[in-house]
Design a protein around this motif. Structure first.
Motif, PDB file in Angstrom:
ATOM      1  N   GLU A 112     -34.041 -51.712  -1.567  1.00  0.00           N
ATOM      2  CA  GLU A 112     -32.417 -51.575  -1.528  1.00  0.00           C
ATOM      3  C   GLU A 112     -31.937 -50.352  -1.942  1.00  0.00           C
ATOM      4  OE1 GLU A 112     -31.470 -56.283  -2.632  1.00  0.00           O
ATOM      5  OE2 GLU A 112     -32.322 -54.908  -4.160  1.00  0.00           O
ATOM      6  N   LYS A 113     -32.514 -49.654  -2.760  1.00  0.00           N
ATOM      7  CA  LYS A 113     -32.181 -48.228  -3.480  1.00  0.00           C
ATOM      8  C   LYS A 113     -32.256 -47.368  -2.366  1.00  0.00           C
ATOM      9  CE  LYS A 113     -33.308 -48.673  -8.335  1.00  0.00           C
ATOM     10  NZ  LYS A 113     -33.747 -50.035  -8.375  1.00  0.00           N
ATOM     11  N   ALA A 114     -33.283 -47.356  -1.615  1.00  0.00           N
ATOM     12  CA  ALA A 114     -33.424 -46.250  -0.329  1.00  0.00           C
ATOM     13  C   ALA A 114     -32.330 -46.525   0.540  1.00  0.00           C
ATOM     14  CB  ALA A 114     -34.762 -46.227   0.171  1.00  0.00           C
ATOM     15  N   ILE A 115     -32.081 -47.664   1.080  1.00  0.00           N
ATOM     16  CA  ILE A 115     -31.165 -48.321   2.028  1.00  0.00           C
ATOM     17  C   ILE A 115     -29.766 -47.861   1.677  1.00  0.00           C
ATOM     18  CG2 ILE A 115     -30.063 -50.242   3.042  1.00  0.00           C
ATOM     19  CD1 ILE A 115     -32.796 -51.459   3.198  1.00  0.00           C
ATOM     20  N   LEU A 116     -29.355 -48.276   0.232  1.00  0.00           N
ATOM     21  CA  LEU A 116     -28.002 -48.027  -0.145  1.00  0.00           C
ATOM     22  C   LEU A 116     -27.850 -46.395  -0.191  1.00  0.00           C
ATOM     23  CD1 LEU A 116     -27.432 -50.828  -2.831  1.00  0.00           C
ATOM     24  CD2 LEU A 116     -26.470 -50.619  -0.466  1.00  0.00           C
ATOM     25  N   ASP A 117     -28.594 -45.769  -0.583  1.00  0.00           N
ATOM     26  CA  ASP A 117     -28.562 -44.306  -0.767  1.00  0.00           C
ATOM     27  C   ASP A 117     -28.167 -43.860   0.736  1.00  0.00           C
ATOM     28  OD1 ASP A 117     -28.543 -41.785  -2.290  1.00  0.00           O
ATOM     29  OD2 ASP A 117     -30.321 -41.320  -1.266  1.00  0.00           O
ATOM     30  N   GLU A 118     -28.859 -44.241   1.737  1.00  0.00           N
ATOM     31  CA  GLU A 118     -28.870 -43.801   3.222  1.00  0.00           C
ATOM     32  C   GLU A 118     -27.435 -44.373   3.687  1.00  0.00           C
ATOM     33  OE1 GLU A 118     -29.412 -42.998   7.346  1.00  0.00           O
ATOM     34  OE2 GLU A 118     -30.449 -42.385   5.660  1.00  0.00           O
ATOM     35  N   TRP A 119     -26.849 -45.619   3.162  1.00  0.00           N
ATOM     36  CA  TRP A 119     -25.628 -45.929   3.669  1.00  0.00           C
ATOM     37  C   TRP A 119     -24.485 -45.080   3.030  1.00  0.00           C
ATOM     38  CZ3 TRP A 119     -25.782 -52.185   3.213  1.00  0.00           C
ATOM     39  CH2 TRP A 119     -26.762 -52.510   4.209  1.00  0.00           C
ATOM     40  N   LYS A 120     -24.754 -44.703   1.838  1.00  0.00           N
ATOM     41  CA  LYS A 120     -23.513 -43.999   1.294  1.00  0.00           C
ATOM     42  C   LYS A 120     -23.304 -42.568   2.268  1.00  0.00           C
ATOM     43  CE  LYS A 120     -22.086 -41.774  -3.096  1.00  0.00           C
ATOM     44  NZ  LYS A 120     -22.469 -41.776  -4.831  1.00  0.00           N
ATOM     45  N   ASP A 121     -24.388 -41.974   2.410  1.00  0.00           N
ATOM     46  CA  ASP A 121     -24.411 -40.568   3.059  1.00  0.00           C
ATOM     47  C   ASP A 121     -23.534 -41.073   4.523  1.00  0.00           C
ATOM     48  OD1 ASP A 121     -25.553 -39.163   1.074  1.00  0.00           O
ATOM     49  OD2 ASP A 121     -27.406 -39.138   2.020  1.00  0.00           O
ATOM     50  N   SER A 122     -24.040 -42.124   5.083  1.00  0.00           N
ATOM     51  CA  SER A 122     -23.777 -42.519   6.530  1.00  0.00           C
ATOM     52  C   SER A 122     -22.203 -42.883   6.680  1.00  0.00           C
ATOM     53  CB  SER A 122     -24.465 -43.551   7.183  1.00  0.00           C
ATOM     54  OG  SER A 122     -25.756 -43.210   7.250  1.00  0.00           O
ATOM     55  N   ALA A 123     -21.828 -43.754   5.596  1.00  0.00           N
ATOM     56  CA  ALA A 123     -20.383 -43.926   5.455  1.00  0.00           C
ATOM     57  C   ALA A 123     -19.416 -42.803   5.339  1.00  0.00           C
ATOM     58  CB  ALA A 123     -20.226 -44.971   4.473  1.00  0.00           C
ATOM     59  N   ILE A 135     -28.038 -55.088  -1.977  1.00  0.00           N
ATOM     60  CA  ILE A 135     -27.259 -55.069  -0.511  1.00  0.00           C
ATOM     61  C   ILE A 135     -26.012 -56.072  -0.749  1.00  0.00           C
ATOM     62  CG2 ILE A 135     -27.674 -55.665   1.764  1.00  0.00           C
ATOM     63  CD1 ILE A 135     -29.315 -53.325   0.986  1.00  0.00           C
ATOM     64  N   GLY A 136     -26.200 -57.440  -0.932  1.00  0.00           N
ATOM     65  CA  GLY A 136     -25.075 -58.087  -0.853  1.00  0.00           C
ATOM     66  C   GLY A 136     -24.026 -57.683  -1.792  1.00  0.00           C
ATOM     67  N   SER A 137     -24.246 -57.324  -3.175  1.00  0.00           N
ATOM     68  CA  SER A 137     -23.227 -57.074  -4.102  1.00  0.00           C
ATOM     69  C   SER A 137     -22.644 -55.648  -3.431  1.00  0.00           C
ATOM     70  CB  SER A 137     -24.037 -56.265  -5.238  1.00  0.00           C
ATOM     71  OG  SER A 137     -22.886 -55.908  -6.157  1.00  0.00           O
ATOM     72  N   PHE A 138     -23.141 -54.789  -2.845  1.00  0.00           N
ATOM     73  CA  PHE A 138     -22.427 -53.615  -2.220  1.00  0.00           C
ATOM     74  C   PHE A 138     -21.458 -53.992  -1.022  1.00  0.00           C
ATOM     75  CE2 PHE A 138     -22.580 -50.759   1.545  1.00  0.00           C
ATOM     76  CZ  PHE A 138     -21.724 -49.718   1.070  1.00  0.00           C
ATOM     77  N   LEU A 139     -21.822 -54.842  -0.244  1.00  0.00           N
ATOM     78  CA  LEU A 139     -21.116 -55.351   0.863  1.00  0.00           C
ATOM     79  C   LEU A 139     -19.772 -56.204   0.318  1.00  0.00           C
ATOM     80  CD1 LEU A 139     -23.988 -56.284   3.602  1.00  0.00           C
ATOM     81  CD2 LEU A 139     -22.407 -54.457   3.419  1.00  0.00           C
ATOM     82  N   THR A 157     -39.029 -57.746   1.918  1.00  0.00           N
ATOM     83  CA  THR A 157     -37.753 -56.960   1.886  1.00  0.00           C
ATOM     84  C   THR A 157     -36.852 -57.459   2.957  1.00  0.00           C
ATOM     85  OG1 THR A 157     -38.606 -54.989   1.078  1.00  0.00           O
ATOM     86  CG2 THR A 157     -36.676 -54.661   2.484  1.00  0.00           C
ATOM     87  N   LEU A 158     -37.633 -57.765   4.086  1.00  0.00           N
ATOM     88  CA  LEU A 158     -36.788 -58.461   5.169  1.00  0.00           C
ATOM     89  C   LEU A 158     -36.174 -59.746   4.968  1.00  0.00           C
ATOM     90  CD1 LEU A 158     -35.972 -58.848   8.244  1.00  0.00           C
ATOM     91  CD2 LEU A 158     -38.322 -59.848   8.625  1.00  0.00           C
ATOM     92  N   VAL A 159     -36.848 -60.781   4.480  1.00  0.00           N
ATOM     93  CA  VAL A 159     -36.194 -62.000   3.897  1.00  0.00           C
ATOM     94  C   VAL A 159     -35.071 -61.800   2.947  1.00  0.00           C
ATOM     95  CG1 VAL A 159     -36.971 -64.272   2.945  1.00  0.00           C
ATOM     96  CG2 VAL A 159     -38.257 -63.291   4.654  1.00  0.00           C
ATOM     97  N   SER A 160     -35.536 -60.624   2.073  1.00  0.00           N
ATOM     98  CA  SER A 160     -34.322 -60.709   0.813  1.00  0.00           C
ATOM     99  C   SER A 160     -33.142 -60.366   1.676  1.00  0.00           C
ATOM    100  CB  SER A 160     -34.890 -59.644  -0.167  1.00  0.00           C
ATOM    101  OG  SER A 160     -34.010 -59.381  -1.033  1.00  0.00           O
ATOM    102  N   VAL A 161     -33.269 -59.205   2.518  1.00  0.00           N
ATOM    103  CA  VAL A 161     -31.850 -58.879   2.970  1.00  0.00           C
ATOM    104  C   VAL A 161     -31.181 -59.924   3.937  1.00  0.00           C
ATOM    105  CG1 VAL A 161     -31.002 -57.240   4.703  1.00  0.00           C
ATOM    106  CG2 VAL A 161     -32.780 -56.460   3.174  1.00  0.00           C
ATOM    107  N   GLY A 165     -23.722 -64.421   1.378  1.00  0.00           N
ATOM    108  CA  GLY A 165     -22.347 -63.848   1.600  1.00  0.00           C
ATOM    109  C   GLY A 165     -21.263 -64.171   2.510  1.00  0.00           C
ATOM    110  N   PHE A 166     -21.926 -64.670   3.533  1.00  0.00           N
ATOM    111  CA  PHE A 166     -21.334 -64.987   4.653  1.00  0.00           C
ATOM    112  C   PHE A 166     -19.792 -66.062   4.355  1.00  0.00           C
ATOM    113  CE2 PHE A 166     -21.221 -68.322   8.340  1.00  0.00           C
ATOM    114  CZ  PHE A 166     -20.511 -67.553   8.984  1.00  0.00           C
TER     115      PHE A 166
END
Length: 516
Positions: free
Chosen positions: A86-97, A119-123, A148-152, A159-160
């Motif tokens: 999650e940390k790696a993904i969110l760091d990547e998302w921040k740069d991409s956004a 992930i859910g908290s960020f979205l 990790t897959l199931v968690s995401v 959140g849906f």
């Protein structure tokens, strides 16, 4: 600024020829308006990332949504450590956004939530504070696996119900496979085998290959930019060879206009398309190389092997068949059954499979060439018989598809014969009981058919002669070879049982039957 045909990474509208994402995915805008979550899956190099980037830009530019494509790939190395993923993904998302969205639409600063909820908290935070409804395309979802897959997936599902004020209005999972085939090591399976962690999806659909009209439009962009014409016959041939596979469509055009003929005054003809095809097949660029890598997988072998030999599929699972369809290796033919997805793959696959045998071949002097460099078919036959009797059985062991080892050894020998100065063309299909090969070398064309005689099967000679007649008729040939691989048990050694005989086919053609 000049534009180019792209074969590496997502297309960029300012430098690449490309097709409209919304034209390729006409349903998506309606799905988004209906606040749906969905899955887009397609093989690699079909244009998923390009389409999602372009569509997100278009949706954002409309002023109606904040839309962005974000990748999950960086989390792949943490399959059993969701908090690190999650940390790696969110760091990547921040740069991409920050790179893809204007400042006023970028995500707000947020406090990292608990592990397994980040992930859910960020979205959720972004959706609540966003000036517009949020639309998110999550690329490379199937790079994730296990915990990790199931968690995401579960965070998204959780959140849906809060959409669109408290979670993205619409969200798409983008990858090679549908949800049930995502990797999860549990219960003896390497796949989820269920959609339950993401049972909120309303649709799963595939990004299709280009149509013939799409190929015309793409190539016409080059004509508009440079004046260089693709003849109608060249476009038709490019579509036939690729069946609209986007990477192949671009790669053929790129090879022609950047390397074979850089002069825009020269029209692009079928001959140039064929030249490009041969170069791509021999070179096995990244896309074709990754395709070849798949051939080593057991469930791929279980289906490709009978297709090559022309036998029935037998006891294969629906999951395995769907896997090959999702990879883009095979398609369902209109006549029924599976077939290799396009003529280029049809050439690449046997070449790749016979490569190990080719590397194991002994030194063979090209005695089959006349003084003027032309091919002598009679001498070639004798050279093959000597080779087959001496080296056939030992080389079977170097074939990684054992049930079609004789086919691969023969093809390896024939590749040594053509050696860049000729071509081999193959035709094969499930249930046909044969493989047809056409060897072209200068003015000589040699047609042959390969059959297998297995235990509890009738003598294939009679059927083989009828089938070979039909194949030779299409090549306008009066002679040919019928090669029968006798794989029945309890036979003498290959060197002792390899013989030939001359027979007349039902249509009156002179056929050399090779028993081996």
């Amino acid at each position: 600024m000049p534009k180019w045909f792209n074969t590496a990474g997502p297309c960029k509208a300012d430098i690449h020829y490309m097709l409209s994402a919304t034209e390729r995915l006409p349903e998506i805008k309606q799905l988004i308006a209906q606040e749906n979550y969905f899955v887009i899956h397609a093989p690699r190099q079909v244009g998923k990332t390009t389409a999602m980037l372009a569509l997100a830009q278009e949706l954002t530019a409309s002023g109606q949504y904040t839309a962005v494509m974000l990748s999950l790939e960086v989390g792949a190395v943490f399959s059993d450590e969701p908090d690190l993923a999650e940390k790696a993904i969110l760091d990547e998302w921040k740069d991409s956004a920050q790179f893809r969205l204007p400042p006023e639409l970028q995500p707000p600063d947020w406090t990292t939530g608990e592990a397994g909820r980040q992930i859910g908290s960020f979205l959720s935070t972004w959706s609540r504070k966003s000036l517009r409804p949020l639309v998110v395309f999550l690329d490379e979802i199937d790079a994730l696996s296990d915990k990790t897959l199931v968690s995401v997936l579960r965070q998204i599902r959780s959140g849906f119900p809060n959409r669109p004020q408290g979670f993205p209005q619409s969200l798409a999972l983008v990858g090679m496979r549908d949800v049930r085939d995502y990797k999860y090591a549990s219960g003896g399976s390497d796949r989820l085998n269920t959609s339950s962690p993401f049972n909120i999806k309303v649709r799963s659909f595939t990004l299709s290959n280009f149509t013939l009209e799409d190929v015309r439009k793409l190539y016409h962009q080059h004509t508009d930019a440079t004046g260089q014409i693709f003849t109608p016959e060249a476009v038709d041939l490019a579509f036939h060879l690729t069946q609209g596979q986007p990477w192949l469509v671009n790669a053929i055009a790129k090879e022609i206009v950047e390397y074979i003929t850089k002069d825009p005054a020269i029209p692009i003809t079928p001959d140039l398309v064929n030249q490009a095809k041969e170069i791509l097949i021999k070179r096995q660029d990244t896309h074709l190389d990754s395709l070849a890598e798949r051939l080593r997988e057991d469930r791929v072998r279980a289906i490709i092997q009978p297709i090559l030999s022309g036998l029935e599929l037998g006891d294969t699972t629906d999951d395995d068949r769907r896997y090959l369809l999702d990879l883009g290796l095979v398609v369902r033919s209109q006549e029924g059954g599976l077939k290799i997805a396009n003529p280029i793959y049809q050439e690449v696959i046997p070449r790749v499979l016979s490569q190990g045998v080719q590397d194991s071949l002994p030194m063979i002097q090209p005695s089959w060439l006349n003084v003027d460099g032309s091919l002598n078919a009679e001498v070639l036959l004798n050279a093959f018989l000597v080779f087959w009797r001496q080296h056939g059985e030992p080389l079977f062991k170097s074939a990684n598809y054992p049930e079609i080892a004789p086919h691969l050894v023969l093809m390896a020998f024939l590749h040594r014969v053509v050696n860049g100065a000729g071509t081999l063309e193959r035709e094969y299909a499930i249930g046909s009981g044969r493989m047809d090969i056409c060897l072209r070398y200068g003015k000589v064309t040699l047609g042959m058919e390969l059959k297998v005689w297995a235990d509890k099967r009738p003598d294939p000679l009679k059927e083989g002669l009828k089938q070979l007649d039909k194949y030779l008729s299409g090549l306008s040939l009066d002679t040919g070879w019928l090669v029968i691989f006798d794989r029945r048990s309890g036979l003498p050694s290959l060197s002792d049982r390899t013989t030939t005989e001359n027979v007349i086919s039902p249509a009156g053609r002179e056929i050399i039957v090779i028993w081996g």
